[in-house]
Scaffold this active site. Structure first.
Site, short mmCIF file in Angstrom:
data_model
loop_
_atom_site.label_atom_id
_atom_site.label_comp_id
_atom_site.label_asym_id
_atom_site.label_seq_id
_atom_site.Cartn_x
_atom_site.Cartn_y
_atom_site.Cartn_z
N LYS A 68 0.85 -1.20 0.00
CA LYS A 68 0.00 0.00 0.00
C LYS A 68 0.89 1.25 0.00
O LYS A 68 0.61 2.22 -0.67
CB LYS A 68 -0.90 -0.02 1.25
CG LYS A 68 -1.95 1.08 1.25
CD LYS A 68 -2.74 1.14 2.56
CE LYS A 68 -3.66 -0.02 2.75
NZ LYS A 68 -4.98 0.18 2.11
N ILE A 96 -7.39 3.82 3.46
CA ILE A 96 -6.31 4.75 3.12
C ILE A 96 -5.19 4.55 4.16
O ILE A 96 -5.45 4.45 5.35
CB ILE A 96 -6.83 6.21 3.15
CG1 ILE A 96 -8.00 6.38 2.15
CG2 ILE A 96 -5.72 7.20 2.86
CD1 ILE A 96 -7.67 6.16 0.69
N ASN A 110 -15.09 10.90 3.15
CA ASN A 110 -15.72 9.69 2.61
C ASN A 110 -17.23 9.79 2.81
O ASN A 110 -17.70 10.46 3.73
CB ASN A 110 -15.20 8.47 3.38
CG ASN A 110 -15.77 7.16 2.85
OD1 ASN A 110 -15.90 6.97 1.65
ND2 ASN A 110 -16.14 6.26 3.75
N HIS A 112 -20.56 7.22 3.32
CA HIS A 112 -20.84 5.83 3.69
C HIS A 112 -22.35 5.65 3.83
O HIS A 112 -23.03 6.47 4.44
CB HIS A 112 -20.13 5.51 5.01
CG HIS A 112 -20.30 4.09 5.42
ND1 HIS A 112 -19.57 3.06 4.85
CD2 HIS A 112 -21.14 3.51 6.31
CE1 HIS A 112 -19.96 1.91 5.37
NE2 HIS A 112 -20.90 2.15 6.27
C1 GAR Z 1 -22.13 4.54 -2.28
O1 GAR Z 1 -23.39 4.14 -1.80
C2 GAR Z 1 -21.18 4.83 -1.14
O2 GAR Z 1 -21.84 5.35 -0.02
C3 GAR Z 1 -20.63 3.47 -0.84
O3 GAR Z 1 -20.42 2.91 -2.11
C4 GAR Z 1 -21.43 3.39 -3.00
C5 GAR Z 1 -20.74 3.83 -4.26
O4 GAR Z 1 -21.67 4.16 -5.25
N1 GAR Z 1 -19.43 3.55 -0.09
C6 GAR Z 1 -19.08 2.67 0.84
O5 GAR Z 1 -19.74 1.69 1.13
C7 GAR Z 1 -17.77 2.99 1.55
N2 GAR Z 1 -17.60 2.19 2.71
P1 GAR Z 1 -21.24 4.95 -6.55
O6 GAR Z 1 -20.01 4.22 -7.12
O7 GAR Z 1 -22.41 4.85 -7.46
O8 GAR Z 1 -20.90 6.35 -6.14
#
Ligand code: GAR
Length: 193
Positions: A68, A96, A110, A112
């Site tokens: 990483k 990260i 971020n 979530h």
């Molecule tokens: C979103 O719902 C975001 O909140 C989630 O991934 C999806 C991406 O959608 N993120 C996580 O779960 C992070 N832990 P997208 O590619 O259509 O933006």
């Protein structure tokens, strides 16, 4: 003073949140410029989205690197070269590490799909459904070394009311697409004033 905040958007998949951010910029209510879209999945649809709106993108394969640390050093070089001020994670499914956390202290955010601290980690919507939770929602937070543990910036929740996964997922995405650009705008304004 240049009032457009220079950002990089990191995404691993569909990129609908990247699209919402790009749309908000285009519509003139988010004062930012997307310098680079970064993905850890060379086949991710977010790359198509970036191409369609002439936004530079960079795809890498983490397993091509020793660690990483080594791929983050490479990314840091690219971001700094472009003058990127903030890293915006939008469905980036990787923790990260210290290289980027140190270079962008308090400048990585971020989104979530749960009301943290409930349901951190992968498939938060699936976790919400499996737990038969009464509420679902979205959190925007600063990124630290943990899994979805950084300080919370904004949250929005709604009642599940017996809705199925598709209904809940659609509501979450609708909230995300309004909430992320709006929260970024507040954050960037706070930081430059
Ligand atoms: C979103 O719902 C975001 O909140 C989630 O991934 C999806 C991406 O959608 N993120 C996580 O779960 C992070 N832990 P997208 O590619 O259509 O933006």
């Amino acid at each position: 003073m240049e009032n457009k905040t220079k950002i990089a958007v990191f995404a691993s998949g569909n990129g609908s949140n990247f699209q919402a951010i790009a749309d908000a910029i285009q519509q003139g209510w988010l004062d930012a410029e997307i310098m680079l879209v970064v993905t850890d999945r060379p086949g991710a649809y977010v790359l198509e989205r970036a191409k369609k709106i002439d936004t530079a993108s960079f795809a890498f394969t983490p397993s091509d690197f020793d660690s990483k640390q080594s791929y983050e050093e490479m990314l840091k070089g690219k971001l700094q070269h472009l003058g990127v001020e903030w890293i915006v994670l939008a469905g980036f499914m990787r923790l990260i590490g210290p290289v980027l956390l140190d270079a962008y202290e308090n400048r990585i955010v971020n989104i979530h799909p749960s009301v943290l601290p409930a349901f951190p980690g992968k498939d938060a919507i699936g976790q919400t459904m499996a737990a038969r939770a009464e509420t679902a929602g979205v959190t925007v937070h600063f990124v630290d070394a943990g899994m979805d543990t950084g300080n919370i910036i904004a949250q929005q929740s709604f009642q599940v009311n017996g809705g199925d996964r598709e209904t809940v997922e659609n509501e979450i995405h609708a909230i995300e697409h309004r909430m992320y650009p709006a929260t970024l705008q507040l954050l960037f304004k706070e930081t430059i004033s």
